[in-house]
Design an enzyme around this catalytic site. Structure first.
Site: not given
Ligand code: ADP
Length: 565
Positions: A246, A378, A454, A552
């Site tokens: 990413e 999980k 994991d 602004h």
């Protein structure tokens, strides 16, 4: 396919099939003709029938005039030559294709690439050259394989493709993990007809993952590792490895680290360290289930139970037992410290010991499953958010007013307001479970992948509430992240693999701590929280700055491209 049919029809059939039509167009024999194929055919058809017509006319005339047939004029000789030439062409064009279709019936079928043509199907997708010395029907060559597939490997590949040798048994049969992966990979390409050319095979230690990390390997995925930092945490600097695809994530976290560093650093406190496992057991009645619950929660029994539990490992230490009842079913949540291991295996072994022990006093107890989801592993679950799982950490920093302005390009009031409306109110409206943050899971996942944790545990490990408050008379920013379920280890699982181990080494937490077992994994948990703090700070600032740009305009804020900051 079309190219192949044309070649067969044109009497120039080649034994190989090209990768695709585009490639075939580049090499087809008809390119040698001065005219397109259909025009050439028309010319030869016209020539053939016109000379036949001419010769028949001449034949009839000679019979009428009683002229001997062997007396031929120049034009008749030319007609005969043209007749022979066009006949040969047309015979070559149609006749050979026909004869070959009789000899190789499948070659004339529309769908020539049927299920048995593994090699052909792969070649359809794969322009790679055939390896030397392999049988004709096995023309796949993987650039990752050695230039010549040994004959014995070729035999095993065929055996796997035909289903005679199970793919999973290759490692044990061959005793060579790299070779097993190469053979499995080649067999997979043939059976699926898909190329794995982009997935590397070489440069990986396949022995290291055997029986530990991954079954039936055929290669490995490459993920870039970037470094954010230095993260100044509890007086020490850390270069934080982040494996991610990413864009901007590492740069953004790095900016957060810079702001923390410029403000004197962050502080982390570990609140709790206990991995959990919760079996589900069933009784004949709810009353019997409650009897076990009271037995387990009675402090007088704890010593006996922990003796049994702790015998599973030098590092497993039972901390608490918490029960929940659903009718006549009982869920028993065991919590224990696990040294430097993340601890799922360790806690499961301890739980198994206790279940066996309880069977003596509660013979009517039916153990339905060693994991009954009250653990909870999980899956998003309130029990982890409230009770914690793994390491529970709070991390804080005070970011100075000028750093907020210069490094983060925003102001304290905007950050505090955004945090309240986004991370707290917005998440409450969304019904979030532990998701009171901007993007904790981004940082958690990237560090987990880099350090061999994991990655599936990022679900509960990313539970985080980010708090922001104006302090020191409203000038500076107090920011904190509270993360109750950071599940990390520095030994076991993927942590021992070469690249993951190198990343742990970079952080100074590689392997088991000999001096103080558990200190490495606890330190890693605080680093994860510190990096999350940096990530929250930077993204929240980017969002706040974006809002300021809108409301602004006069401030003319810089671009949100943090890599340039
Ligand atoms: P997990 O329980 O996280 O799945 P493993 O069982 O794969 O981890 O790995 C833990 C193993 O490492 C155990 O066999 C344990 O005895 C050993 N070990 C050695 N040193 C330590 C340590 N400091 N902390 C935890 N485990 C350790």
């Amino acid at each position: 396919m079309e190219a192949r049919r044309r070649m067969i029809k044109g009497g120039v059939q080649q034994p190989q099939i090209h990768r695709n039509d585009k490639d075939s167009e580049a090499v087809k024999a008809t390119d040698a003709l001065p005219l397109p194929m259909y025009l050439t055919n028309i010319v030869f058809f016209c020539l053939f029938f016109s000379v036949v017509y001419y010769l028949l006319l001449r034949w009839r005339e000679k019979i009428r005039n009683s002229t001997p047939l062997h007396v031929v004029t120049l034009s008749e000789i030319a007609a005969i030559v043209t007749f022979i030439a066009s006949f040969i062409y047309l015979l070559g064009f149609f006749g050979i294709g026909f004869v070959q279709s009789l000899l190789i019936p499948r070659a004339s079928h529309e769908d020539i690439l049927d299920e048995d043509d593994f090699d052909l199907r792969v070649l359809k997708d794969d322009s790679r050259a055939a390896p030397c010395g392999v049988a004709d029907h096995c023309k796949i060559s993987d650039p990752q394989l050695s230039p010549c597939t040994p004959v014995e490997d070729e035999e095993i590949i065929k055996s796997v493709v035909e289903g005679k040798t199970p793919s999973y048994s290759l490692e044990s049969k061959l005793g060579d993990c790299r070779r097993a992966a190469a053979i499995r990979r080649e067999a997979l390409q043939r059976t699926t007809g898909k190329s794995l050319a982009g997935l590397p095979l070489e440069g990986f230690d396949y022995d290291a993952i055997l029986g530990q990390c991954c079954e039936m390997p055929v290669g490995y995925v490459q993920i870039p590792v970037g470094i954010a930092g230095p993260l100044l945490l509890d007086g020490r600097e850390y270069s934080v490895p982040m494996a991610t695809t990413e864009g901007c994530l590492v740069a953004s976290t790095n900016r957060g680290c810079k702001a923390i560093h410029a403000s004197g650093g962050a502080t982390a406190v570990l609140l709790r360290d206990a991995m959990t496992r919760a079996p589900v057991v069933r009784f004949g009645t709810a009353k019997r289930a409650t009897e076990l619950k009271f037995f387990l929660e009675d402090s007088h029994n704890f010593e006996d139970l922990s003796l049994v539990f702790n015998s599973s490992s030098r590092f497993a230490r039972l901390q608490s037992i918490k029960c929940a009842i659903a009718g006549k079913n009982l869920y028993i949540r065991f919590s224990c410290s696990t040294g430097d291991a993340m601890g799922m295996n360790m806690v499961s072994k301890g739980v198994q010991n206790v279940m066996d022990f309880l069977g003596n006093d509660f013979p009517d107890m039916d153990v339905i499953g060693i994991s009954g989801n009250y653990c909870s592993d999980k899956k998003p679950a309130a029990v982890n958010w409230i009770e914690g799982r793994g390491k529970s950490v709070v991390c804080e920093a005070i970011i100075k007013e000028e750093v907020v302005k210069k490094v983060l390009k925003t102001d304290v009031a905007s950050l505090v307001e955004l945090n309240m409306l986004k991370n707290l109110t917005g998440s409450a409206i969304a019904g979030a479970l532990g998701g009171f943050n901007a993007h904790a899971s981004n940082i958690v996942s990237a560090i987990y992948i880099a350090t061999g944790q994991d990655p599936a545990q990022n679900i509960e490990s990313s539970h985080c509430i980010t708090m922001m408050e104006a302090v020191n008379g409203g000038r500076d920013l107090h920011i904190s992240v509270t993360m109750p379920s950071i599940e990390v280890g520095t030994i076991g699982g993927g942590t021992q693999l070469g690249s993951q181990s190198a990343c742990l080494n970079l952080l100074g937490v590689k392997g088991a701590s000999k001096e103080a077992p558990g200190s490495n994994s606890r330190l890693l948990a605080t680093i994860v929280a510190g990096a999350v703090l940096a990530g929250e700070l930077s993204l929240m600032s980017a969002i706040a700055a974006g809002q300021l740009v809108k409301s602004h305009m006069k401030y003319n804020r810089s671009s949100k491209d943090v890599s340039k900051m």
